[in-house]
Design a protein around this motif. Structure first.
Motif, PDB file in Angstrom:
ATOM      1  N   PRO A  61       0.931  -1.156   0.045  1.00 50.91           N
ATOM      2  CA  PRO A  61      -0.041   0.054   0.071  1.00 50.91           C
ATOM      3  C   PRO A  61       0.907   1.305  -0.033  1.00 50.91           C
ATOM      4  CG  PRO A  61      -0.763  -1.507   1.853  1.00 50.91           C
ATOM      5  CD  PRO A  61       0.680  -2.068   1.098  1.00 50.91           C
ATOM      6  N   ASN A  62       0.130   2.388  -0.524  1.00 52.07           N
ATOM      7  CA  ASN A  62       1.035   3.672  -0.622  1.00 52.07           C
ATOM      8  C   ASN A  62       1.419   4.034   0.733  1.00 52.07           C
ATOM      9  OD1 ASN A  62       0.580   3.595  -3.364  1.00 52.07           O
ATOM     10  ND2 ASN A  62      -1.402   5.001  -3.141  1.00 52.07           N
ATOM     11  N   LYS A  63       0.552   3.733   2.051  1.00 50.15           N
ATOM     12  CA  LYS A  63       1.057   4.392   3.229  1.00 50.15           C
ATOM     13  C   LYS A  63       2.362   3.563   3.738  1.00 50.15           C
ATOM     14  CE  LYS A  63      -0.900   5.166   7.697  1.00 50.15           C
ATOM     15  NZ  LYS A  63      -1.915   5.182   8.673  1.00 50.15           N
ATOM     16  N   SER A  64       2.368   2.072   3.332  1.00 52.13           N
ATOM     17  CA  SER A  64       3.514   1.277   3.567  1.00 52.13           C
ATOM     18  C   SER A  64       4.887   1.921   2.994  1.00 52.13           C
ATOM     19  CB  SER A  64       3.245   0.046   3.426  1.00 52.13           C
ATOM     20  OG  SER A  64       2.234  -0.550   4.176  1.00 52.13           O
ATOM     21  N   ILE A  65       4.583   2.102   1.605  1.00 54.17           N
ATOM     22  CA  ILE A  65       5.749   2.803   0.743  1.00 54.17           C
ATOM     23  C   ILE A  65       6.262   3.883   1.343  1.00 54.17           C
ATOM     24  CG2 ILE A  65       6.291   3.629  -1.406  1.00 54.17           C
ATOM     25  CD1 ILE A  65       4.437   1.686  -2.643  1.00 54.17           C
ATOM     26  N   ARG A  66       5.156   4.887   1.761  1.00 54.76           N
ATOM     27  CA  ARG A  66       5.951   6.185   2.420  1.00 54.76           C
ATOM     28  C   ARG A  66       6.388   5.824   3.624  1.00 54.76           C
ATOM     29  NH1 ARG A  66       3.535   9.619   6.198  1.00 54.76           N
ATOM     30  NH2 ARG A  66       4.385  11.987   5.749  1.00 54.76           N
ATOM     31  N   SER A  67       6.087   4.904   4.730  1.00 57.52           N
ATOM     32  CA  SER A  67       6.703   4.656   5.810  1.00 57.52           C
ATOM     33  C   SER A  67       8.148   4.036   5.417  1.00 57.52           C
ATOM     34  CB  SER A  67       5.771   3.703   6.728  1.00 57.52           C
ATOM     35  OG  SER A  67       4.669   4.263   6.966  1.00 57.52           O
ATOM     36  N   VAL A  68       8.261   3.078   4.513  1.00 55.41           N
ATOM     37  CA  VAL A  68       9.473   2.584   4.080  1.00 55.41           C
ATOM     38  C   VAL A  68      10.443   3.745   3.603  1.00 55.41           C
ATOM     39  CG1 VAL A  68      10.755   1.006   2.801  1.00 55.41           C
ATOM     40  CG2 VAL A  68       8.574   0.197   3.863  1.00 55.41           C
ATOM     41  N   SER A  69       9.980   4.598   3.092  1.00 56.86           N
ATOM     42  CA  SER A  69      10.681   5.413   2.321  1.00 56.86           C
ATOM     43  C   SER A  69      11.302   6.616   3.823  1.00 56.86           C
ATOM     44  CB  SER A  69      10.166   6.712   1.297  1.00 56.86           C
ATOM     45  OG  SER A  69       9.641   5.580   0.345  1.00 56.86           O
ATOM     46  N   VAL A  70      10.522   6.864   4.550  1.00 53.04           N
ATOM     47  CA  VAL A  70      11.054   7.697   5.651  1.00 53.04           C
ATOM     48  C   VAL A  70      11.787   6.945   6.635  1.00 53.04           C
ATOM     49  CG1 VAL A  70      10.203   8.586   7.979  1.00 53.04           C
ATOM     50  CG2 VAL A  70       8.577   8.929   5.883  1.00 53.04           C
ATOM     51  N   ILE A  71      11.902   5.680   6.619  1.00 48.04           N
ATOM     52  CA  ILE A  71      12.743   4.952   7.328  1.00 48.04           C
ATOM     53  C   ILE A  71      14.028   4.999   6.674  1.00 48.04           C
ATOM     54  CG2 ILE A  71      13.339   2.509   8.021  1.00 48.04           C
ATOM     55  CD1 ILE A  71      10.268   2.005   8.600  1.00 48.04           C
ATOM     56  N   ILE A  72      13.998   4.940   5.240  1.00 49.18           N
ATOM     57  CA  ILE A  72      15.358   4.762   4.725  1.00 49.18           C
ATOM     58  C   ILE A  72      15.954   6.378   4.896  1.00 49.18           C
ATOM     59  CG2 ILE A  72      16.473   4.908   2.231  1.00 49.18           C
ATOM     60  CD1 ILE A  72      14.112   2.756   1.794  1.00 49.18           C
ATOM     61  N   ILE A  73      15.205   7.205   4.733  1.00 50.57           N
ATOM     62  CA  ILE A  73      15.824   8.597   4.976  1.00 50.57           C
ATOM     63  C   ILE A  73      16.303   8.749   6.276  1.00 50.57           C
ATOM     64  CG2 ILE A  73      15.240  11.186   5.341  1.00 50.57           C
ATOM     65  CD1 ILE A  73      12.959  10.566   3.068  1.00 50.57           C
ATOM     66  N   PHE A  74      15.716   8.279   7.434  1.00 51.72           N
ATOM     67  CA  PHE A  74      16.204   8.067   8.973  1.00 51.72           C
ATOM     68  C   PHE A  74      17.491   7.453   8.870  1.00 51.72           C
ATOM     69  CE2 PHE A  74      11.996   8.955  11.003  1.00 51.72           C
ATOM     70  CZ  PHE A  74      11.840  10.176  10.645  1.00 51.72           C
ATOM     71  N   MET A  75      17.627   6.354   8.134  1.00 52.04           N
ATOM     72  CA  MET A  75      18.687   5.387   8.007  1.00 52.04           C
ATOM     73  C   MET A  75      20.169   6.281   7.360  1.00 52.04           C
ATOM     74  SD  MET A  75      19.564   1.821   6.287  1.00 52.04           S
ATOM     75  CE  MET A  75      18.022   1.110   7.068  1.00 52.04           C
ATOM     76  N   VAL A  76      19.826   7.052   6.427  1.00 55.97           N
ATOM     77  CA  VAL A  76      20.671   7.702   5.613  1.00 55.97           C
ATOM     78  C   VAL A  76      21.069   9.118   6.700  1.00 55.97           C
ATOM     79  CG1 VAL A  76      21.144   9.472   3.887  1.00 55.97           C
ATOM     80  CG2 VAL A  76      20.053   7.389   3.259  1.00 55.97           C
ATOM     81  N   LEU A  77      20.161   9.624   7.437  1.00 56.14           N
ATOM     82  CA  LEU A  77      20.393  10.741   8.481  1.00 56.14           C
ATOM     83  C   LEU A  77      21.309  10.172   9.525  1.00 56.14           C
ATOM     84  CD1 LEU A  77      19.877  13.505   9.317  1.00 56.14           C
ATOM     85  CD2 LEU A  77      17.969  12.666  10.685  1.00 56.14           C
ATOM     86  N   ALA A  78      20.943   8.860   9.995  1.00 53.12           N
ATOM     87  CA  ALA A  78      21.857   8.249  10.982  1.00 53.12           C
ATOM     88  C   ALA A  78      23.239   8.058  10.782  1.00 53.12           C
ATOM     89  CB  ALA A  78      21.328   6.997  11.574  1.00 53.12           C
TER      90      ALA A  78
END
Length: 329
Positions: A2-19
């Motif tokens: 689902p689109n919501k899950s895709i958005r959540s996974v994208s945010v997690i990837i962004i947080f990983m890059v930030l970390a």
């Protein structure tokens, strides 16, 4: 997906890059600036000659990794406590869990310093006892979110008095406990990383294991029971996991506040309330934020170093007041 899950996974990837970016910033920045190519050479090839390798391997890399684990542990602990207590103001520091860990930790540091290797299990026992007392005091025909906060504040004040009493009786040893009370990561090294790492791995893994139950329990106790969840037993297990994460962080970094309050809220705003995504996003964002704050604490008044707890207090106190005012509104 689902689109919501895709958005959540994208945010997690962004947080990983930030970390990752925060960790590189921490390792590179200080009294001696270290080029990124030297960091890569030291970490990947282990053959970097000269003083930069000593700075990276013996000082900055272990401290950075410890900061990331402490931030992740406190953030996930706060997310779990806010969920099971259904209270956005819940946080290991505010509701008194960290104070329980701190009381036992201070006792070891000032009364029996020869047993400092038992700091983490002692902090866990103290945090568990504090959580049990708070839960007991707040129970009256169920758990009331307001009673939890009030009971936590009272227990935290009581335990804080115990800490003050110990420091008064052992005034000659106050210096060793001062950084622990404020919360700081100065001089953290590989032994500290080896101490917190197993607790972090176990606690974060168990958090993900209980993420589905957390989602169901967020629907309310009656609904959770109708779906086959043993609510009180699950709440007890999740509280124990949150306590383990908070206690391990406190045993390493001291009474570091507001990480478990701020980070889960920010993560929840971006990924929603699904704990399958909230837990990893809170862990990564907590790691990134605490690492950045610790780096700023090192360089803001160089060569003097601030405890990172002061930075988190400056950021966290206004955020807490904002949440309190919004709830009253």
């Amino acid at each position: 997906m689902p689109n919501k899950s895709i958005r959540s996974v994208s945010v997690i990837i962004i947080f990983m890059v930030l970390a990752i970016a925060a960790s590189l910033f921490s390792i590179a920045t200080g009294a001696v600036m270290v080029p990124l190519r030297d960091i890569a050479a030291a970490v990947l090839q282990h053959d970097l000659p000269g003083v930069n390798r000593e700075i990276i391997w013996n000082i900055r890399l272990p401290r950075t990794l410890v900061a990331m684990l402490v931030g992740a542990n406190l953030a996930v602990s706060g997310a779990l406590l806010q969920g099971i207590m259904r209270n956005p103001l819940a946080d290991p520091h505010i509701i008194g869990v960290s104070s329980g860990a701190g009381l036992f930790g201070i006792f070891l540091l000032v009364v029996m310093p020869q047993y400092d290797y038992l700091l983490t299990p002692a902090a866990f026992i103290g945090a568990t006892l504090a959580a049990f007392i708070i839960y007991l005091l707040s129970w009256k025909d169920g758990v009331n979110p307001l009673r939890i906060v009030l009971a936590g504040v009272a227990v935290s004040a009581f335990l804080g008095s115990g800490i003050s009493a110990m420091l008064t009786f052992y005034s000659d040893r106050v210096q060793g406990a001062l950084l622990f009370m404020v919360g700081g990561l100065a001089a953290k090294s590989w032994p500290d990383l080896s101490t917190i790492l197993p607790y972090s791995l176990i606690g974060l893994a168990l958090s993900m294991l209980f993420s589905k139950q957390m989602n169901i329990m967020m629907l309310g106790d009656a609904t959770a029971r109708s779906l086959g969840i043993r609510v009180e037993l699950s709440r007890l297990w999740i509280t124990a996991i949150a306590t383990l994460l908070a206690a391990s962080a406190v045993s390493i970094a001291g009474l570091l506040g507001f990480v478990g309050l701020i980070i889960p809220h920010v993560a929840r705003l971006l990924v929603g309330g699904d704990y399958r995504f909230l837990i990893p996003s809170a862990a990564l964002l907590g790691a990134a934020v605490l690492t950045i704050c610790d780096t700023m604490a090192r360089i803001m008044f160089s060569p003097m170093e601030l405890p990172v707890g002061i930075i988190m207090g400056v950021l966290g106190a206004p955020f807490f007041l904002y949440l309190l005012r919004r709830r009253k509104a």
